[in-house]
Design a protein around this motif. Structure first.
Motif, PDB file in Angstrom:
ATOM      1  N   VAL A  60     -10.124  -9.377  -7.130  1.00 10.67           N
ATOM      2  CA  VAL A  60      -9.325  -8.618  -5.768  1.00 10.67           C
ATOM      3  C   VAL A  60      -8.418  -8.140  -6.985  1.00 10.67           C
ATOM      4  O   VAL A  60      -7.193  -7.884  -7.267  1.00 10.67           O
ATOM      5  N   ILE A  62      -6.015  -3.628  -6.187  1.00  5.75           N
ATOM      6  CA  ILE A  62      -5.193  -2.394  -4.981  1.00  5.75           C
ATOM      7  C   ILE A  62      -5.105  -1.482  -6.073  1.00  5.75           C
ATOM      8  O   ILE A  62      -3.860  -1.853  -7.383  1.00  5.75           O
ATOM      9  N   THR A  71      -6.522   1.712   3.700  1.00  4.04           N
ATOM     10  CA  THR A  71      -6.679   1.306   3.121  1.00  4.04           C
ATOM     11  C   THR A  71      -8.014   0.748   2.819  1.00  4.04           C
ATOM     12  O   THR A  71      -9.510   0.495   4.204  1.00  4.04           O
ATOM     13  N   LEU A  73     -12.056  -0.536   1.129  1.00  3.84           N
ATOM     14  CA  LEU A  73     -12.205  -1.572  -0.328  1.00  3.84           C
ATOM     15  C   LEU A  73     -13.457  -1.411  -0.036  1.00  3.84           C
ATOM     16  O   LEU A  73     -14.150  -0.844   0.638  1.00  3.84           O
ATOM     17  N   ARG A 128      -4.018   3.235  -0.160  1.00  7.76           N
ATOM     18  CA  ARG A 128      -4.464   2.406  -1.405  1.00  7.76           C
ATOM     19  C   ARG A 128      -5.770   1.807  -0.817  1.00  7.76           C
ATOM     20  O   ARG A 128      -7.103   2.333  -0.680  1.00  7.76           O
ATOM     21  N   LYS A 130      -8.705  -1.204  -2.428  1.00  3.59           N
ATOM     22  CA  LYS A 130      -9.047  -2.410  -2.398  1.00  3.59           C
ATOM     23  C   LYS A 130     -10.214  -2.737  -3.237  1.00  3.59           C
ATOM     24  O   LYS A 130     -10.980  -2.726  -2.516  1.00  3.59           O
TER      25      LYS A 130
END
Ligand code: NI
Length: 391
Positions: A60, A62, A71, A73, A128, A130
């Motif tokens: 994972v 970031i 966020t 993914l 962000r 991820k």
């Protein structure tokens, strides 16, 4: 505004090199040690905050933007298959009996390409990204292992995105559907216990073989009689084991198979009916029935809002006429578990090139795809991500 096509083209050599390296060194479920360490090294080099060992061999990472926001993914799967490769390319698998025959080498390389692209434009990111590189997709276990290890926490994503290279669609085409796109997959076995003995004196035995035969036929009524015609499902009995001899009535018969569905409610009806039908027939024949169920994956369901937004972004990269209608496939995909918890979208990028013989199906020993799909996929995935963190 970033020109995703140009940015992705600039990463072409790099992404192809990653893909070929992964292709030469395939690692199967939960053994993705080399792959995940290359992934982690590259992400660290790009300045991401990296965690390894999530779900055994998952990574994972970031990429934090310069101000707050959502966020997103981005998920890629890293595992190969236990298949002996029959291709003769310069990047053919170096490991006998193991092969990237589903394109996950491409998925991992594409996600690294997306990380490269956004690392360059970090100052423009609000929120962000991820990145989730998961193990063991092929056995349907990697996503749940990562979720159990906290992949969806700290921070919790607002949206989840992923793709599959698709070798039944020609290069340049694209499929972004709403609702279910891949089936959920469960497996089962039923063990019928009677009383074994000599095949010449069946009246002193309780023969479980004809009982199993009745059950197998009766299971075929589940889809036709217990599932709404508006829903789709598959029930297949694929394995049968009884005695090993001509003259022995076995004590037990085990039958096993798989079922596929596009709604969890349908899965539950199938399981309930398998239990009822087998128990009923077994009881009527003085046998008992014991069950084993394994619910491997749930359906991959695209959130219509996320799909609609992505389709708009994709129009700038792939002309509308090459957006094909994507029929839901009865194959399974454990991206479903990320998308169950976080609304998302999973899309299919055509990777076949029939003229070059690059159109074998997934999981075939001659599977390979046209690498022109790699920069295109980097551009597509990046543009879908940018809609959330660069809007
Ligand atoms: Ni796959």
């Amino acid at each position: 505004m970033i020109d995703f096509k140009n940015e992705a083209e600039a990463l072409r050599e790099k992404v192809i090199a990653f893909r070929r390296d992964f292709h030469q060194h395939p690692e199967i479920a939960f053994q993705e040690v080399r792959t995940s360490s290359i992934v982690a090294d590259e992400l660290r080099r790009l300045g991401l905050e990296v965690q390894t060992g999530i779900g055994k061999t998952g990574v994972v990472a970031i990429l934090e933007g310069n101000s707050d926001g959502p966020t997103v993914l981005v998920r890629a799967d890293m595992d190969a298959l236990p298949i002996q490769e029959e291709n003769q390319t310069e990047y053919v698998s170096q490991h006998p009996g193991k092969m990237h025959a589903c394109g996950h080498d491409g998925h991992t390389a594409i996600a690294l390409g997306v990380a490269n692209l956004f690392a360059k434009y970090r100052d423009h990111i609000k929120g962000r990204i991820k990145f989730v590189f998961q193990p063991a997709e092929e056995i349907g276990s990697g996503a749940t292992a990562m979720i159990k290890d906290g992949a969806l926490e700290n921070p919790r994503p607002d949206v989840s995105l992923g793709l599959h290279l698709w070798n039944t669609m020609p290069l340049g085409t694209l499929g972004v559907a709403d609702g279910p796109v891949m089936a959920g997959s469960s497996s089962f076995s039923v063990t019928i216990t009677g009383k074994g003995g000599h095949a010449a004196i069946p009246h002193e035995c309780i023969d479980p073989v004809p009982v199993a035969a009745q059950i197998i036929l009766a299971l075929q009524t589940i889809v036709s009689r217990s599932i709404s015609p508006q829903d789709n499902a598959v029930v297949s009995v694929t394995k049968l084991s009884a005695s090993d001899a001509y003259n022995i009535i076995p004590e037990q018969v085990t039958l096993a198979g798989t079922f596929r569905f596009f709604k969890v409610e349908v899965r539950d009806v199938i399981e309930k009916r398998i239990r009822e039908i087998a128990t009923g027939i077994a009881t009527a024949s003085n046998c008992t029935a014991d069950f084993w169920f394994h619910h491997a994956t749930i359906p991959v369901v695209n959130h219509p809002d996320v799909s609609a937004k992505a389709r708009e972004a994709f129009k700038k990269l792939v002309p509308q006429e090459l957006h094909v209608h994507q029929e839901p496939t009865t194959g399974g995909e454990d991206m479903a578990f990320f998308m169950h918890d976080v609304p998302g979208m999973f899309f299919f990028v055509g990777s076949a090139n029939a003229e070059r013989g690059l159109n074998y199906g997934h999981h075939h020993p001659k599977f390979d795809f046209d690498e022109d799909v790699l920069p295109l996929s980097v551009a597509l995935l990046a543009s879908a991500v940018a809609d959330y963190v660069m809007a």
